[in-house]
Design a protein around this motif. Sequence first.
Motif, short mmCIF file in Angstrom:
data_model
loop_
_atom_site.label_atom_id
_atom_site.label_comp_id
_atom_site.label_asym_id
_atom_site.label_seq_id
_atom_site.Cartn_x
_atom_site.Cartn_y
_atom_site.Cartn_z
N CYS A 16 17.07 -7.16 -3.10
CA CYS A 16 17.90 -8.02 -2.26
C CYS A 16 17.88 -7.49 -0.83
CB CYS A 16 19.33 -8.06 -2.78
SG CYS A 16 20.45 -9.00 -1.71
N PRO A 17 17.58 -8.36 0.15
CA PRO A 17 17.56 -7.90 1.53
C PRO A 17 18.95 -7.55 2.07
CG PRO A 17 16.99 -10.22 1.41
CD PRO A 17 17.13 -9.73 0.00
N LYS A 18 20.00 -8.03 1.43
CA LYS A 18 21.36 -7.79 1.91
C LYS A 18 21.96 -6.53 1.27
CE LYS A 18 25.82 -10.00 2.54
NZ LYS A 18 26.63 -11.18 2.29
N CYS A 19 22.01 -6.47 -0.08
CA CYS A 19 22.68 -5.33 -0.74
C CYS A 19 21.69 -4.28 -1.25
CB CYS A 19 23.56 -5.83 -1.88
SG CYS A 19 22.67 -6.45 -3.32
N LYS A 20 20.40 -4.57 -1.16
CA LYS A 20 19.32 -3.65 -1.57
C LYS A 20 19.25 -3.38 -3.07
CE LYS A 20 18.28 -3.00 2.78
NZ LYS A 20 17.80 -4.18 3.42
N ALA A 21 19.93 -4.20 -3.90
CA ALA A 21 19.88 -4.02 -5.36
C ALA A 21 18.50 -4.44 -5.87
CB ALA A 21 20.96 -4.86 -6.02
N SER A 22 17.94 -3.64 -6.76
CA SER A 22 16.63 -3.96 -7.35
C SER A 22 16.79 -4.89 -8.54
CB SER A 22 15.94 -2.69 -7.83
OG SER A 22 15.62 -1.89 -6.73
N ASP A 23 15.81 -5.75 -8.74
CA ASP A 23 15.76 -6.68 -9.88
C ASP A 23 17.03 -7.54 -9.98
OD1 ASP A 23 13.22 -5.79 -10.64
OD2 ASP A 23 14.07 -4.16 -11.81
N SER A 24 17.55 -7.99 -8.86
CA SER A 24 18.76 -8.80 -8.87
C SER A 24 18.52 -10.20 -8.29
CB SER A 24 19.87 -8.11 -8.08
OG SER A 24 19.49 -7.99 -6.72
N ILE A 25 17.27 -10.50 -7.93
CA ILE A 25 16.94 -11.78 -7.30
C ILE A 25 16.49 -12.79 -8.35
CG2 ILE A 25 15.35 -12.93 -5.69
CD1 ILE A 25 17.35 -11.22 -4.22
N VAL A 26 17.09 -13.98 -8.31
CA VAL A 26 16.67 -15.08 -9.19
C VAL A 26 16.11 -16.20 -8.32
CG1 VAL A 26 18.23 -14.60 -11.11
CG2 VAL A 26 19.00 -16.05 -9.27
N LEU A 27 15.13 -16.92 -8.87
CA LEU A 27 14.45 -18.01 -8.20
C LEU A 27 14.68 -19.28 -9.00
CD1 LEU A 27 12.26 -19.11 -6.16
CD2 LEU A 27 10.58 -18.37 -7.85
N PHE A 28 15.03 -20.38 -8.34
CA PHE A 28 15.23 -21.65 -9.02
C PHE A 28 15.13 -22.79 -8.02
CE2 PHE A 28 19.31 -20.03 -7.70
CZ PHE A 28 19.99 -21.12 -7.20
N LYS A 29 15.00 -24.01 -8.53
CA LYS A 29 14.98 -25.19 -7.68
C LYS A 29 16.30 -25.91 -7.82
CE LYS A 29 10.29 -26.57 -6.95
NZ LYS A 29 9.31 -27.61 -7.08
N GLU A 30 16.87 -26.29 -6.68
CA GLU A 30 18.14 -26.99 -6.65
C GLU A 30 17.96 -28.24 -5.80
OE1 GLU A 30 22.55 -25.31 -6.36
OE2 GLU A 30 21.43 -25.03 -4.50
N GLN A 31 17.99 -29.40 -6.43
CA GLN A 31 17.78 -30.68 -5.76
C GLN A 31 16.45 -30.70 -5.00
OE1 GLN A 31 21.31 -31.37 -3.44
NE2 GLN A 31 22.59 -31.57 -5.26
N GLY A 32 15.39 -30.15 -5.62
CA GLY A 32 14.06 -30.14 -5.02
C GLY A 32 13.84 -29.08 -3.97
N ILE A 33 14.80 -28.20 -3.77
CA ILE A 33 14.68 -27.14 -2.77
C ILE A 33 14.60 -25.80 -3.49
CG2 ILE A 33 15.79 -25.98 -0.83
CD1 ILE A 33 17.16 -28.67 -0.20
N GLU A 34 13.53 -25.03 -3.20
CA GLU A 34 13.37 -23.73 -3.82
C GLU A 34 14.42 -22.78 -3.26
OE1 GLU A 34 9.71 -20.92 -3.61
OE2 GLU A 34 9.32 -22.48 -5.09
N THR A 35 15.10 -22.09 -4.16
CA THR A 35 16.23 -21.24 -3.77
C THR A 35 16.10 -19.86 -4.41
OG1 THR A 35 17.63 -23.21 -3.71
CG2 THR A 35 18.76 -21.09 -3.79
N VAL A 36 16.42 -18.83 -3.65
CA VAL A 36 16.54 -17.48 -4.21
C VAL A 36 17.97 -17.02 -3.94
CG1 VAL A 36 14.14 -16.75 -4.03
CG2 VAL A 36 15.66 -16.34 -2.13
N GLU A 37 18.52 -16.30 -4.90
CA GLU A 37 19.85 -15.72 -4.69
C GLU A 37 19.96 -14.42 -5.45
OE1 GLU A 37 22.71 -18.72 -5.83
OE2 GLU A 37 22.77 -18.02 -7.87
N CYS A 38 20.86 -13.58 -4.96
CA CYS A 38 21.11 -12.28 -5.58
C CYS A 38 22.28 -12.43 -6.55
CB CYS A 38 21.44 -11.26 -4.50
SG CYS A 38 21.83 -9.62 -5.15
N VAL A 39 22.14 -11.87 -7.74
CA VAL A 39 23.22 -11.94 -8.72
C VAL A 39 24.27 -10.86 -8.49
CG1 VAL A 39 21.77 -13.03 -10.47
CG2 VAL A 39 21.95 -10.55 -10.43
N GLU A 40 23.99 -9.93 -7.57
CA GLU A 40 24.93 -8.84 -7.28
C GLU A 40 25.82 -9.11 -6.07
OE1 GLU A 40 25.31 -6.11 -9.19
OE2 GLU A 40 23.79 -6.86 -10.55
N CYS A 41 25.32 -9.89 -5.11
CA CYS A 41 26.11 -10.18 -3.91
C CYS A 41 25.99 -11.67 -3.59
CB CYS A 41 25.65 -9.32 -2.72
SG CYS A 41 24.03 -9.76 -2.06
#
Length: 66
Positions: A16-41
Amino acid sequence: MTEVRLKKRFVAGAKCPKCKASDSIVLFKEQGIETVECVECDYREQQTEDKVAEKATGDVIGVFKP
């Protein structure tokens, strides 16, 4: 009202570029838009298909600038 489940995939080895946690990034599509988010922050980034295609080369599915 029907609930739509999103298929979220963890990105192996991603930090994660914000909290630096490893293996916390998930990738998914939301309304046709590719999205990544951190499950820790609360980090979240989105990009449209056009932007993904513009940045992608060869075997890369999508490129997110961490």
